[in-house]
Design a protein around this motif. Sequence first.
Motif, short mmCIF file in Angstrom:
data_model
loop_
_atom_site.label_atom_id
_atom_site.label_comp_id
_atom_site.label_asym_id
_atom_site.label_seq_id
_atom_site.Cartn_x
_atom_site.Cartn_y
_atom_site.Cartn_z
N LEU A 1 0.81 -1.21 0.00
CA LEU A 1 0.00 0.00 0.00
C LEU A 1 0.85 1.27 0.00
O LEU A 1 0.32 2.37 -0.16
CB LEU A 1 -0.92 0.01 1.22
CG LEU A 1 -1.88 -1.18 1.36
CD1 LEU A 1 -2.62 -1.10 2.70
CD2 LEU A 1 -2.86 -1.22 0.20
N ILE A 2 2.16 1.11 0.20
CA ILE A 2 3.07 2.26 0.28
C ILE A 2 3.54 2.62 -1.12
O ILE A 2 4.09 1.78 -1.84
CB ILE A 2 4.25 1.95 1.21
CG1 ILE A 2 3.73 1.76 2.65
CG2 ILE A 2 5.29 3.05 1.15
CD1 ILE A 2 4.79 1.32 3.63
N GLU A 3 3.34 3.88 -1.50
CA GLU A 3 3.67 4.33 -2.85
C GLU A 3 4.56 5.57 -2.81
O GLU A 3 4.65 6.27 -1.80
CB GLU A 3 2.39 4.67 -3.62
CG GLU A 3 1.42 3.50 -3.77
CD GLU A 3 0.12 3.91 -4.43
OE1 GLU A 3 -0.21 5.12 -4.42
OE2 GLU A 3 -0.57 3.02 -4.97
N GLY A 4 5.27 5.80 -3.91
CA GLY A 4 6.02 7.04 -4.07
C GLY A 4 7.38 7.08 -3.41
O GLY A 4 8.00 8.15 -3.34
N ILE A 5 7.86 5.94 -2.92
CA ILE A 5 9.18 5.87 -2.30
C ILE A 5 10.15 5.31 -3.34
O ILE A 5 9.91 4.25 -3.92
CB ILE A 5 9.17 4.98 -1.05
CG1 ILE A 5 8.09 5.45 -0.06
CG2 ILE A 5 10.55 4.96 -0.38
CD1 ILE A 5 8.26 6.86 0.45
N ARG A 6 11.24 6.02 -3.59
CA ARG A 6 12.21 5.58 -4.60
C ARG A 6 12.98 4.34 -4.16
O ARG A 6 13.27 3.46 -4.97
CB ARG A 6 13.19 6.71 -4.94
CG ARG A 6 12.55 7.90 -5.63
CD ARG A 6 13.60 8.89 -6.09
NE ARG A 6 14.39 9.39 -4.97
CZ ARG A 6 14.04 10.41 -4.20
NH1 ARG A 6 12.88 11.03 -4.41
NH2 ARG A 6 14.81 10.82 -3.21
N ALA A 7 13.34 4.30 -2.88
CA ALA A 7 14.13 3.18 -2.38
C ALA A 7 13.32 1.89 -2.39
O ALA A 7 12.08 1.91 -2.30
CB ALA A 7 14.59 3.46 -0.95
N GLU A 8 14.03 0.77 -2.52
CA GLU A 8 13.38 -0.53 -2.39
C GLU A 8 12.96 -0.71 -0.94
O GLU A 8 13.67 -0.31 -0.02
CB GLU A 8 14.36 -1.63 -2.81
CG GLU A 8 13.79 -3.03 -2.77
CD GLU A 8 14.82 -4.09 -3.15
OE1 GLU A 8 14.47 -5.27 -3.08
OE2 GLU A 8 15.96 -3.72 -3.48
N ILE A 9 11.79 -1.30 -0.72
CA ILE A 9 11.28 -1.55 0.64
C ILE A 9 11.00 -3.03 0.79
O ILE A 9 10.21 -3.60 0.02
CB ILE A 9 9.99 -0.77 0.93
CG1 ILE A 9 10.14 0.72 0.57
CG2 ILE A 9 9.59 -0.90 2.40
CD1 ILE A 9 8.84 1.50 0.62
N VAL A 10 11.64 -3.69 1.77
CA VAL A 10 11.46 -5.13 1.98
C VAL A 10 11.26 -5.41 3.46
O VAL A 10 11.73 -4.66 4.32
CB VAL A 10 12.67 -5.94 1.46
CG1 VAL A 10 12.86 -5.73 -0.04
CG2 VAL A 10 13.94 -5.58 2.22
N PRO A 11 10.56 -6.49 3.80
CA PRO A 11 10.43 -6.88 5.20
C PRO A 11 11.72 -7.53 5.70
O PRO A 11 12.50 -8.07 4.91
CB PRO A 11 9.29 -7.90 5.19
CG PRO A 11 9.33 -8.49 3.82
CD PRO A 11 9.78 -7.39 2.90
N ALA A 12 11.95 -7.46 6.98
CA ALA A 12 13.11 -8.11 7.59
C ALA A 12 13.02 -9.62 7.41
O ALA A 12 11.98 -10.21 7.69
CB ALA A 12 13.20 -7.77 9.07
N ALA A 13 14.09 -10.22 6.92
CA ALA A 13 14.09 -11.66 6.69
C ALA A 13 14.01 -12.43 8.00
O ALA A 13 13.41 -13.50 8.09
CB ALA A 13 15.32 -12.08 5.90
N LEU A 14 14.64 -11.89 9.05
CA LEU A 14 14.66 -12.55 10.35
C LEU A 14 13.46 -12.14 11.20
O LEU A 14 13.32 -12.60 12.34
CB LEU A 14 15.96 -12.22 11.10
CG LEU A 14 17.26 -12.58 10.38
CD1 LEU A 14 18.46 -12.16 11.20
CD2 LEU A 14 17.32 -14.07 10.08
N GLN A 15 12.63 -11.27 10.64
CA GLN A 15 11.43 -10.78 11.32
C GLN A 15 11.76 -10.32 12.74
O GLN A 15 12.73 -9.60 12.95
CB GLN A 15 10.34 -11.85 11.27
CG GLN A 15 9.91 -12.18 9.86
CD GLN A 15 8.77 -13.17 9.78
OE1 GLN A 15 8.36 -13.79 10.75
NE2 GLN A 15 8.23 -13.33 8.58
#
Length: 249
Positions: A216-230
């Motif tokens: 749902l997050i838009e307009g951010i140039r950087a890649e956004i990922v969840p933490a793999a280790l949560q």
Amino acid sequence: MKVFGVDIGGSGIKGAPVDLEVGDLADERFKVLTPHPATPEAVVDCVGQVVEHFGWSGPIGATYPGVVTNGTTRTAANVDQGWLGLDAAKLLSERVGAPVTLLNDADAAGIAEMAFGAGRGRKGTVIMLTLGTGIGSAVFTDGRLLANTELGHLELHGHDAEKKASTKAKEDEELTWEHWAHRVQKYLAHVEMLFSPELFVIGGGVSRKSAKFLPLIEGIRAEIVPAALQNNAGIVGAAMAAAAAAAQD
């Protein structure tokens, strides 16, 4: 090699032995609720309970939800004010009967993600943000940590950002995922304007539900990922810090 890690959070205190060869928990973590008020004595006793649950002896790494310099806690945004200026590493060491390495909680999570998770092998500027009771941050440039950044306290529309965009804010105000994602988006845009990262890693307990809000997050140039280790990243990073400290002794 196994080292014990403890993650002290605003809602829970959790820990486990960590297998540093694979960067994961070597046993199922044990958790107790963070006492309220979260005084140093009460929290330290809870850490002792977590360590004793495993019968652990040997070096221990622990996180703290605030600024830590040389084992001394310098801020206390989401815990009791008794932590201010406290030699917390010494107090913890006395309680558990072993050397304790103490560091900022988001820094610990970021260290783990850069070594074993979503930031592994990434160059340039990477920012880890932990969304929970507050917002923690860890900033890396070409893998090197800039400690104690505390970007959750950036001002956003007249408020500490964490008062509006943390998971606690979502729960307290009963925000929908869409409404909360919009707030997180505004916060990320502000951080991006200041630091221009190549990658945002989103951690904290809510990272398990990343599919509900990251799209749902838009307009951010950087890649956004969840933490793999949560939400285990802090435990792993704390253990890594303890191992590094032991190697220097």
